[in-house]
Design an enzyme around this catalytic site. Structure first.
Site, PDB file in Angstrom:
ATOM      1  N   HIS A 161       0.834  -1.216   0.000  1.00  0.00           N
ATOM      2  CA  HIS A 161       0.000   0.000   0.000  1.00  0.00           C
ATOM      3  C   HIS A 161       0.863   1.259   0.000  1.00  0.00           C
ATOM      4  CE1 HIS A 161      -3.223  -2.796   1.107  1.00  0.00           C
ATOM      5  NE2 HIS A 161      -2.333  -3.281   1.970  1.00  0.00           N
ATOM      6  N   SER A 282      14.733  21.576 -16.310  1.00  0.00           N
ATOM      7  CA  SER A 282      13.530  22.364 -16.569  1.00  0.00           C
ATOM      8  C   SER A 282      13.926  23.691 -17.200  1.00  0.00           C
ATOM      9  CB  SER A 282      12.805  22.604 -15.240  1.00  0.00           C
ATOM     10  OG  SER A 282      11.973  23.746 -15.336  1.00  0.00           O
ATOM     11  N   LYS A 288      15.899  22.008 -11.063  1.00  0.00           N
ATOM     12  CA  LYS A 288      15.323  20.691 -11.364  1.00  0.00           C
ATOM     13  C   LYS A 288      16.258  19.736 -12.122  1.00  0.00           C
ATOM     14  CE  LYS A 288      11.765  19.475 -10.585  1.00  0.00           C
ATOM     15  NZ  LYS A 288      10.516  19.624 -11.338  1.00  0.00           N
ATOM     16  N   GLU A 295      10.109   8.237 -16.934  1.00  0.00           N
ATOM     17  CA  GLU A 295       8.759   8.766 -17.185  1.00  0.00           C
ATOM     18  C   GLU A 295       8.318   8.494 -18.622  1.00  0.00           C
ATOM     19  OE1 GLU A 295       8.840  12.873 -15.976  1.00  0.00           O
ATOM     20  OE2 GLU A 295       8.912  12.345 -13.855  1.00  0.00           O
TER      21      GLU A 295
END
Ligand code: ARG
Length: 462
Positions: A161, A282, A288, A295
Site C-alpha cells: 500500500h 527544466s 530541477k 517517465e
C-alpha cells in the site's frame, strides 16, 4: 499481346488507371520497405528451389539471384528508389528486378503470391527482432545483477500500500525485477518457437499446382518446419499478436520499475539518484533534475498496449483467407518492436548510472515500524499465539508513536510493560539487519539469499 490499361503489374483486367488517392491509400511501401532484406532472402530461397525442381532453368535462376543481390546492395547503399505507385516492398523489388535482368525477372513470382510472401517476410523479420530484444533483455538483467550484488545487504523499507511494511534488502528488490524480465525472455522464446514455420508455398490461399519443395525453402531460411494449412498460413497473424502481448508485458514491467525509480528519485524520498547524462532539466526551474527517461518509458507503455489492441481488432472479423486488412498489421507490429527495443536500451544505459543513498533507505525503513512483524514472531517463539502477539505489538507501536520513538529505540523496561516474555535478546530482531537476515530461505530477502539468487539467475540468463 493486348496492352494493360494501367501500368500496374496486376493491371490486365482493369480498364481505368488507378486513382491517385487509391494508390496512396493502398500503398504500404513507405513502411514495409523495412522488410526488404527478408523479402529478398525469401525470394532467393524460392528461386533456388524452383531451379532444383526444374521449374526454372539454372541459368535463369542465377540471373534472378544476381539481380536480387544487386538490389539488396543498392538498398543498403541508400540508392534504391521506392515508388508508391508500385504499392509495396514486393512489387518495388520485382519491378526493379525486371528492369535489371529483363523478362527473366518476371519468372520470380512463379508458384507464389504476395500473400504467402508477406507472411514469410514478417516471420523472418520478427524472428530476428525477437533475438535482438532478448539480447537487450539480457543486458538489462546483467545490469540488475551487478546492482543487486552491490546491494545484497543494503536495507530499505519494503512496501505494501506504498507504506513501509517490512525491511527488505535493495538487492532483493532489484531481483524481483530480474524475475519479471526473465519471464519476459521466456515468453519471447515461446513466441519465436511457434512463429518459426514457413508459410511460403501456400500461394494466394489454396497452395500451388507446381511441384515445389517447401521443406527445402524452410531449411534454407532457417525455419524449423512448414505451415500445414494454406488458408491458415496466409491469414494467420497470431505470431504478431503473441509478440505484441509479450511486448506489452515487458512494457508493463518496465513501467512499474519506472514508477518506482521516479518515486525513489523524488527529493521527498531520496533513495536513489540517476546520472546527469541520463536526466534532463527544466526550462524555468533551474534547480530541477528530472527522471525523464523512466517517465517516458512509463508513458510509452500505452502505445504498445495500443499496438496489441489494434492487432487483435484487425484480425477479429476477418473471414478466411487473406484480406487487405492484414496490411494493417505492420505499423503496429513495427511500433511495438521499436518501442520495446528503445526502452530496454534506455534501461541498460540508465541502470549503471544509478547511485543509492543507503542512509536515506535505512532511515526510512527504521522510521516505519517495519520490524513490528518481527516482534510479533518473537513473542510467538516465546509462547504467545500469533493473534495475541499481534495485539501486543499493536499496543507497543501505539506507545512508540506517542513517544516519538521507533521500536528498536524503546528501552527493555518500556517493552516489558507490554509483555513479560520480552528479554534483552529482543533487540536482535528489532534491528533491521537482524530482521532481513532472518528471512533466510529461497525467495527470502536475507543478504545470503540475494547472493544465492544472483548465482542462480546468472545461470538462467541465456
Ligand atoms: N502489402 C500486402 C500486405 O501487407 C501484401 C500482400 C498483398 N496481397 C494482396 N492480395 N493484395 O499484406
Amino acid at each position: 499481346m493486348v496492352a494493360n490499361n494501367t501500368d500496374k503489374i496486376w493491371g490486365g483486367r482493369f480498364t481505368a488507371p488507378t486513382h491517385k488517392f487509391v494508390e496512396q491509400f493502398t500503398a504500404s511501401v513507405s513502411y514495409d520497405q523495412r522488410l526488404a532484406h527478408y523479402d529478398i532472402m525469401g525470394s532467393i530461397a524460392h528461386v533456388r528451389m524452383l531451379a532444383d525442381v526444374d521449374i526454372l532453368s539454372t541459368a535463369d535462376a542465377a540471373l534472378i539471384i544476381s539481380g536480387l543481390e544487386q538490389i539488396a546492395q543498392d538498398i543498403d547503399a541508400g540508392q534504391f528508389q521506392w515508388l508508391t505507385a508500385l504499392e509495396d516492398v514486393h512489387m518495388n523489388i520485382e519491378a526493379a528486378l525486371v528492369e535489371r535482368v529483363g523478362n527473366v525477372g518476371k519468372k520470380l513470382h512463379t508458384g507464389r503470391s504476395r500473400n504467402d510472401q508477406i507472411a514469410t517476410d514478417i516471420r523472418l523479420y520478427l524472428r530476428d527482432e525477437i533475438d535482438l530484444i532478448c539480447e537487450n533483455i539480457n543486458k538489462v538483467l546483467n545490469e540488475l545483477l551487478i546492482l543487486a550484488a552491490d546491494h545484497a545487504a543494503t536495507i530499505m523499507p519494503g512496501f505494501t500500500h506504498l507504506q513501509a511494511a517490512q525491511p527488505v534488502t535493495f538487492g532483493h528488490h532489484l531481483l524481483a525485477w530480474a524475475e519479471m524480465l526473465l519471464r519476459d525472455h521466456g515468453r519471447l522464446h515461446d513466441c519465436r518457437k511457434r512463429l518459426n514455420l514457413l508459410p511460403l508455398g501456400s500461394a494466394a490461399l489454396a497452395g500451388t499446382s507446381y511441384p515445389i519443395d517447401r521443406a527445402q525453402v524452410a531449411k534454407a531460411l532457417g525455419f524449423d518446419g512448414i505451415t500445414q494449412n494454406s488458408l491458415d498460413a496466409v491469414s494467420d497473424r497470431d505470431f504478431a499478436i503473441e509478440f505484441s502481448a509479450a511486448a506489452s508485458l515487458i512494457m508493463m514491467h518496465l513501467s512499474r520499475f519506472s514508477e518506482e525509480m521516479v518515486m525513489w528519485m523524488s527529493p521527498a524520498c531520496g533513495f536513489i539518484d540517476l546520472g546527469d547524462a541520463w536526466c534532463t532539466g527544466s526550462s524555468i526551474m533551474p534547480q530541477k533534475k528530472n527522471p525523464d527517461i523512466p517517465e517516458l518509458i512509463r508513458g510509452k507503455t500505452g502505445r504498445v498496449y495500443g499496438d496489441l489492441l489494434a492487432l487483435l481488432t484487425v484480425m477479429k472479423a476477418q473471414p478466411l483467407a487473406y484480406n487487405r486488412d492484414n496490411q494493417e498489421d505492420k505499423e503496429c507490429l513495427f511500433d511495438a518492436i521499436d518501442t520495446v527495443k528503445l526502452c530496454l536500451f534506455a534501461y541498460a544505459g540508465l541502470l549503471p548510472t544509478m547511485t543509492v543513498n543507503k542512509e536515506r533507505m535505512y532511515t526510512a525503513a527504521a522510521a516505519g515500524f517495519a520490524t513490528a512483524t518481527d516482534l510479533a514472531d518473537y513473542l510467538v517463539v516465546n509462547g504467545l499465539t500469533f493473534r495475541d502477539a499481534h495485539a501486543v505489538v499493536g499496543k507497543t507501536v501505539q506507545f512508540a508513536i506517542q513517544h516519538n520513538k521507533d521500536l528498536a529505540s524503546l528501552t527493555l523496561p518500556e517493552l516489558q510493560k507490554f509483555s513479560a516474555v520480552i528479554k534483552q535478546d529482543v533487540f536482535s530482531v528489532l534491528e533491521l539487519a537482524g530482521s532481513v537476515s532472518a528471512r533466510d530461505h529461497v525467495g527470502g530477502t536475507a543478504p545470503k539469499q540475494v547472493k544465492a539468487a544472483i548465482k542462480r539467475l546468472k545461470k538462467q540468463i541465456k
